[in-house]
Structure formats: structure tokens, C-alpha cells
Write a protein that holds these residues in place. Structure first.
Motif, PDB file in Angstrom:
ATOM      1  N   PHE A 178       0.924  -1.178   0.087  1.00  0.00           N
ATOM      2  CA  PHE A 178      -0.168   0.145  -0.003  1.00  0.00           C
ATOM      3  C   PHE A 178       0.934   1.092   0.048  1.00  0.00           C
ATOM      4  N   PRO A 179       0.545   2.315  -0.336  1.00  0.00           N
ATOM      5  CA  PRO A 179       1.181   3.529  -0.344  1.00  0.00           C
ATOM      6  C   PRO A 179       1.645   4.030   0.910  1.00  0.00           C
ATOM      7  N   HIS A 180       0.273   3.725   1.969  1.00  0.00           N
ATOM      8  CA  HIS A 180       0.930   3.999   3.413  1.00  0.00           C
ATOM      9  C   HIS A 180       0.729   2.653   4.180  1.00  0.00           C
ATOM     10  N   GLN A 181       1.872   2.117   4.105  1.00  0.00           N
ATOM     11  CA  GLN A 181       2.094   0.893   4.912  1.00  0.00           C
ATOM     12  C   GLN A 181       2.136   0.855   6.402  1.00  0.00           C
ATOM     13  N   PRO A 182       1.251   0.174   7.192  1.00  0.00           N
ATOM     14  CA  PRO A 182       1.489   0.230   8.662  1.00  0.00           C
ATOM     15  C   PRO A 182       2.420  -0.926   9.046  1.00  0.00           C
ATOM     16  N   ALA A 183       3.163  -0.536  10.117  1.00  0.00           N
ATOM     17  CA  ALA A 183       4.254  -1.599  10.490  1.00  0.00           C
ATOM     18  C   ALA A 183       3.648  -2.256  11.624  1.00  0.00           C
ATOM     19  N   SER A 184       2.638  -1.961  12.321  1.00  0.00           N
ATOM     20  CA  SER A 184       2.262  -2.610  13.464  1.00  0.00           C
ATOM     21  C   SER A 184       0.862  -2.356  13.737  1.00  0.00           C
ATOM     22  N   PRO A 185       0.024  -3.186  14.676  1.00  0.00           N
ATOM     23  CA  PRO A 185      -1.256  -2.638  15.120  1.00  0.00           C
ATOM     24  C   PRO A 185      -1.544  -1.212  15.597  1.00  0.00           C
ATOM     25  N   ASP A 186      -0.593  -0.686  16.421  1.00  0.00           N
ATOM     26  CA  ASP A 186      -0.581   0.603  16.768  1.00  0.00           C
ATOM     27  C   ASP A 186      -0.477   1.512  15.544  1.00  0.00           C
ATOM     28  N   GLU A 187       0.290   1.310  14.664  1.00  0.00           N
ATOM     29  CA  GLU A 187       0.593   2.199  13.614  1.00  0.00           C
ATOM     30  C   GLU A 187      -0.915   2.005  12.647  1.00  0.00           C
ATOM     31  N   LEU A 188      -1.423   0.835  12.434  1.00  0.00           N
ATOM     32  CA  LEU A 188      -2.731   0.941  11.643  1.00  0.00           C
ATOM     33  C   LEU A 188      -3.724   1.792  12.695  1.00  0.00           C
ATOM     34  N   ALA A 189      -3.839   1.622  14.033  1.00  0.00           N
ATOM     35  CA  ALA A 189      -4.839   2.388  14.771  1.00  0.00           C
ATOM     36  C   ALA A 189      -4.656   3.832  14.549  1.00  0.00           C
ATOM     37  N   THR A 190      -3.290   4.211  14.359  1.00  0.00           N
ATOM     38  CA  THR A 190      -2.873   5.878  14.365  1.00  0.00           C
ATOM     39  C   THR A 190      -3.741   6.150  13.108  1.00  0.00           C
ATOM     40  N   LEU A 227     -10.124   1.811   6.368  1.00  0.00           N
ATOM     41  CA  LEU A 227      -8.889   0.970   5.876  1.00  0.00           C
ATOM     42  C   LEU A 227      -8.463   1.498   4.568  1.00  0.00           C
ATOM     43  N   ALA A 228      -9.421   1.534   3.563  1.00  0.00           N
ATOM     44  CA  ALA A 228      -9.169   1.891   2.272  1.00  0.00           C
ATOM     45  C   ALA A 228      -8.344   3.366   2.344  1.00  0.00           C
ATOM     46  N   SER A 231      -7.229   5.198   4.649  1.00  0.00           N
ATOM     47  CA  SER A 231      -5.883   5.270   5.439  1.00  0.00           C
ATOM     48  C   SER A 231      -4.742   4.608   4.815  1.00  0.00           C
ATOM     49  N   LEU A 232      -4.840   3.695   4.201  1.00  0.00           N
ATOM     50  CA  LEU A 232      -3.805   2.628   3.245  1.00  0.00           C
ATOM     51  C   LEU A 232      -3.549   3.515   2.232  1.00  0.00           C
ATOM     52  N   GLY A 233      -4.645   4.322   1.723  1.00  0.00           N
ATOM     53  CA  GLY A 233      -4.124   5.071   0.395  1.00  0.00           C
ATOM     54  C   GLY A 233      -4.889   3.932  -0.874  1.00  0.00           C
ATOM     55  N   ALA A 234      -5.638   2.975  -0.499  1.00  0.00           N
ATOM     56  CA  ALA A 234      -6.126   1.842  -1.502  1.00  0.00           C
ATOM     57  C   ALA A 234      -7.178   2.040  -2.291  1.00  0.00           C
ATOM     58  N   PRO A 235      -7.468   1.716  -3.238  1.00  0.00           N
ATOM     59  CA  PRO A 235      -8.808   1.827  -3.658  1.00  0.00           C
ATOM     60  C   PRO A 235     -10.082   0.922  -3.155  1.00  0.00           C
ATOM     61  N   LEU A 236     -11.178   1.543  -2.881  1.00  0.00           N
ATOM     62  CA  LEU A 236     -12.063   0.689  -2.436  1.00  0.00           C
ATOM     63  C   LEU A 236     -13.279   0.228  -3.409  1.00  0.00           C
ATOM     64  N   ILE A 237     -13.535  -0.836  -3.541  1.00  0.00           N
ATOM     65  CA  ILE A 237     -14.641  -1.613  -4.150  1.00  0.00           C
ATOM     66  C   ILE A 237     -15.443  -2.221  -3.253  1.00  0.00           C
ATOM     67  N   ARG A 238     -16.826  -1.901  -3.479  1.00  0.00           N
ATOM     68  CA  ARG A 238     -17.842  -2.270  -2.337  1.00  0.00           C
ATOM     69  C   ARG A 238     -18.998  -3.225  -3.265  1.00  0.00           C
ATOM     70  N   LEU A 239     -19.325  -4.400  -2.557  1.00  0.00           N
ATOM     71  CA  LEU A 239     -20.338  -5.118  -2.894  1.00  0.00           C
ATOM     72  C   LEU A 239     -21.425  -5.293  -2.053  1.00  0.00           C
ATOM     73  N   PRO A 263      -3.404 -10.509  -4.058  1.00  0.00           N
ATOM     74  CA  PRO A 263      -4.585 -10.610  -3.460  1.00  0.00           C
ATOM     75  C   PRO A 263      -5.459  -9.026  -2.955  1.00  0.00           C
ATOM     76  N   PRO A 264      -6.478  -8.888  -3.064  1.00  0.00           N
ATOM     77  CA  PRO A 264      -7.144  -7.660  -2.732  1.00  0.00           C
ATOM     78  C   PRO A 264      -7.319  -7.833  -1.175  1.00  0.00           C
ATOM     79  N   VAL A 265      -7.394  -6.765  -0.084  1.00  0.00           N
ATOM     80  CA  VAL A 265      -7.631  -6.990   1.086  1.00  0.00           C
ATOM     81  C   VAL A 265      -9.459  -7.068   1.150  1.00  0.00           C
ATOM     82  N   VAL A 266      -9.738  -8.246   1.668  1.00  0.00           N
ATOM     83  CA  VAL A 266     -11.301  -8.414   1.584  1.00  0.00           C
ATOM     84  C   VAL A 266     -11.634  -8.232   3.159  1.00  0.00           C
ATOM     85  N   VAL A 267     -12.832  -7.319   3.081  1.00  0.00           N
ATOM     86  CA  VAL A 267     -13.389  -7.296   4.470  1.00  0.00           C
ATOM     87  C   VAL A 267     -15.073  -7.705   4.093  1.00  0.00           C
TER      88      VAL A 267
END
Ligand SMILES: Nc1ncnc2c1ncn2[C@@H]1O[C@H](COP(=O)(O)OP(=O)(O)OP(=O)(O)O)[C@@H](O)[C@H]1O
Ligand SMILES: [Mg+2]
Length: 310
Positions: free
Chosen positions: A11-23, A67-68, A70-78, A182-186
Motif C-alpha cells: 500500500f502507499p501508506h503501509q502500517p508496520a504494527s497494529p498501533d500504526e494501523l490504529a493511528t 482502511l482503504a 488510510s492505506l491509500g488503496a482503492p475501495l470496491i464495494r459489493l 490478493p485484494p484486502v477482503v473485508v
């Protein structure tokens, strides 16, 4: 996240830990607790789908959107619903364009020649799942939100299982479309039916509860900075009381935000019985629940809140 040497970041903004993702999530207004941030981080790191269950309005859909973003990723919704068909989830053929192409070919005597072209990529309509596979590139994985999967029929779970297994879709007339990464699937569910075990087994699971009082207050402050602190506090307290009343539909975070928004719009700075009663429809959406609230005396009990503060 520790990407192997030489591999591009996922991802353009890659978190390195759960804390970084939460931030990162907090920076786009989503406040996750430690358990949710850790499960979401692991889903990204291990490349596993994230299956999020919880009551309505607890922030399941918002998590995927955050998530999309903050990560700088495209979001596709079904968005799932009863009777959702493969043609709406995976792909369809653009029949009018195929027909037009054929007509033109017939007019110029090339009908037989173009037959093979009719089922090429240019006539394929990518629906959310195929779109997410195509948009998930080596440089940036996409985020595929499969929202409210419990509304779809259970055959849909089986179809999804195949797609998730190898991040690809086989189209008989065209071949296999495989994601570069693989896409990140939520997947989200309100649990109106149990999702197939085999599907759940592939995923990391998170149950999203109503937030703690402290977190909910922080959510109101972050989403509605214009609302006065005292009012935000009163609304959070009122909503928590409603949740303890065994209502048909306990209010979620959306209702907390709507209630605070409504009171603020009316110029209320601290709540009283009248302002709460007048705006109760922002938080309580069933007639039986409204009656119950009046019977149990929520309004009166909230006067204590005002007194304690004052
Ligand atoms: N942890 C959170 N941080 C910030 N905002 C939140 C959080 N949880 C919920 N919200 C806000 O609450 C509202 C409802 O969230 P959302 O629509 O994601 O709920 P949901 O669980 O998907 O509900 P439903 O099951 O009805 O679809 C949104 O405005 C969302 O931004
Ligand atoms: Mg939702």
C-alpha cells in the motif's frame, strides 16, 4: 509490515504494527480498539480476509472505508442482498454492445470472423469482485468490501470461497482473471444468518461491540467537532442507558451521532427532559421502544446527569 526485500509495498501508506494501523485509522476519523486494530493488522499482514460481525451501527462498514482511505488503496464495494446473482457480483457480458458489434459485422459480411471477438475483455462488464481483482496491482492492493453478506443466499458463500481461495475468477469464454496481489477482503455481517463455516475458516474474525463510553465520546468529538463537550457527554450517557433497556433495536454509534447532531441543530447545549423527548426519534426507531423508554423513565433519569454535571 515487513515486506520481503525488493518486493514493492502493498500500500502507499503501509502500517508496520497494529498501533500504526490504529493511528492511521484515527487519522481518517475511525477509532478502533486494540483488539480490532490487531485483527485488522493481521488480516493485512497474513493476507487473510477479515470477517467483521456486530450489531447494526457499530462501525463495520466504516472500518472498511477507513482502511482503504488510510492505506491509500482503492475501495470496491459489493452490497449484498437476497437474490444477489453471480452476474451482479462477478461479471456480466455487455449484451447490447455485443449485438451492435455483430450487426455491424453482419452488414459488412464479417459475422463469422467476429464471433470469437464477442467474448473478449472489451465486452466484459466487471462487477465488484472482478473489478477488485483487476484493481489490485503489484504496487497497491485494493480493498474489497463485501457488505452484509448475511443478506445474500448461502450459495453465495460457496461461490466466494472459490474466489477467496486463489484471488481469481475463471470465465469460461475468456479465461482466468487473477489479481497481481490478493485484494484486502473485508466481509461484514449483522448475523441474520450464520455464514458458512468453510468461509469463516478462511478469515480472521472480529466481533465489533458497542464502544466504551470513553471511545464513543471520542468518536462523537472526532466526527462532530462542532458539538459542545457537555452535550456530547450527555448524549453518550443517554445512549448507554438506552442500550441497557432491552430494546428491540438498541442504538448504535450512528444513532449517537444523529442524536448529537439533532440536539446541536436545535441549539441545545445541555439536555433536559423536553429536548431529549423531542429528539428521541434520532436514536429510537421502533414504536415499542419509544413506549418502553417513556415507561422506564429514561428522560427523568437523565436529569441526574445534568444535576451531577451542574
Ligand atoms: N469506531 C468508530 N470510529 C469512528 N466512527 C465510527 C466508529 N464506529 C462507528 N462509527 C460511525 O458510526 C456510523 C455507523 O457506522 P457503520 O455504518 O459502519 O455501522 P455498521 O456496523 O456497518 O452498521 P450496519 O450493520 O447497520 O450496516 C458511521 O457514521 C461511522 O462513521
Ligand atoms: Mg454497514
Amino acid at each position: 509490515m515487513t515486506a520481503s526485500l525488493g518486493a514493492p509495498a502493498a500500500f502507499p501508506h503501509q502500517p508496520a504494527s497494529p498501533d500504526e494501523l490504529a493511528t492511521a485509522l484515527a487519522s481518517v476519523g475511525y477509532l478502533a480498539d486494540d483488539a480490532l486494530a490487531t485483527t485488522a493488522y493481521l488480516a493485512l499482514d497474513l493476507g487473510r480476509p477479515l470477517f467483521v460481525e456486530g450489531d447494526p451501527g457499530t462501525g463495520k462498514t466504516a472500518l472498511a472505508l477507513a482502511l482503504a482511505e488510510s492505506l491509500g488503496a482503492p475501495l470496491i464495494r459489493l452490497q449484498c442482498y437476497e437474490g444477489l446473482r453471480v452476474e451482479q457480483a462477478l461479471y456480466d457480458w455487455d449484451f447490447p454492445r455485443q449485438l451492435l458489434h455483430l450487426r455491424v459485422a453482419e452488414a459488412t459480411g464479417r459475422a463469422e470472423e467476429v464471433e470469437g471477438e464477442l467474448y473478449s475483455r472489451r465486452f466484459l462488464l466487471a462487477r465488484p469482485i472482478v473489478e477488485a481483482l483487476e484493481q489490485s496491482t503489484a504496487e497497491c492492493r485494493s480493498v474489497l468490501l463485501i457488505d452484509e453478506i448475511d443478506r445474500a443466499d448461502d450459495e453465495f458463500d460457496a461461490m466466494l470461497l472459490e474466489v477467496l481461495a486463489d484471488s481469481s475468477v475463471t470465465i469460461p469464454e475468456l479465461g482466468t482473471i487473477t489479481a497481481a496481489r490478493p485484494p484486502v477482503v473485508v466481509l461484514t455481517s449483522n448475523r441474520t444468518r450464520e455464514v458458512h463455516d468453510a468461509l469463516k475458516r478462511r478469515c480472521l474474525y472480529a466481533w465489533v461491540d458497542h464502544p466504551s463510553a470513553v471511545r464513543e465520546l471520542a468518536i462523537v468529538r472526532s466526527r462532530l467537532p462542532e458539538v459542545a463537550d457537555a452535550l456530547a457527554q450527555d448524549v453518550v450517557t443517554a445512549v448507554r442507558r438506552l442500550r441497557g433497556m432491552d430494546l428491540v433495536k438498541p442504538p448504535g454509534v450512528s444513532e449517537t451521532l444523529d442524536w448529537a447532531r439533532s440536539l446541536h441543530a436545535l441549539g441545545v447545549r445541555t439536555v433536559d427532559e423536553d429536548s431529549l423527548a423531542a429528539t428521541l426519534g434520532a436514536a429510537v426507531k421502533y414504536r415499542e421502544d419509544t413506549q418502553r423508554v417513556h415507561e422506564l423513565g429514561l428522560m427523568e433519569s437523565l436529569i441526574d446527569v445534568g444535576m451531577r454535571r451542574g
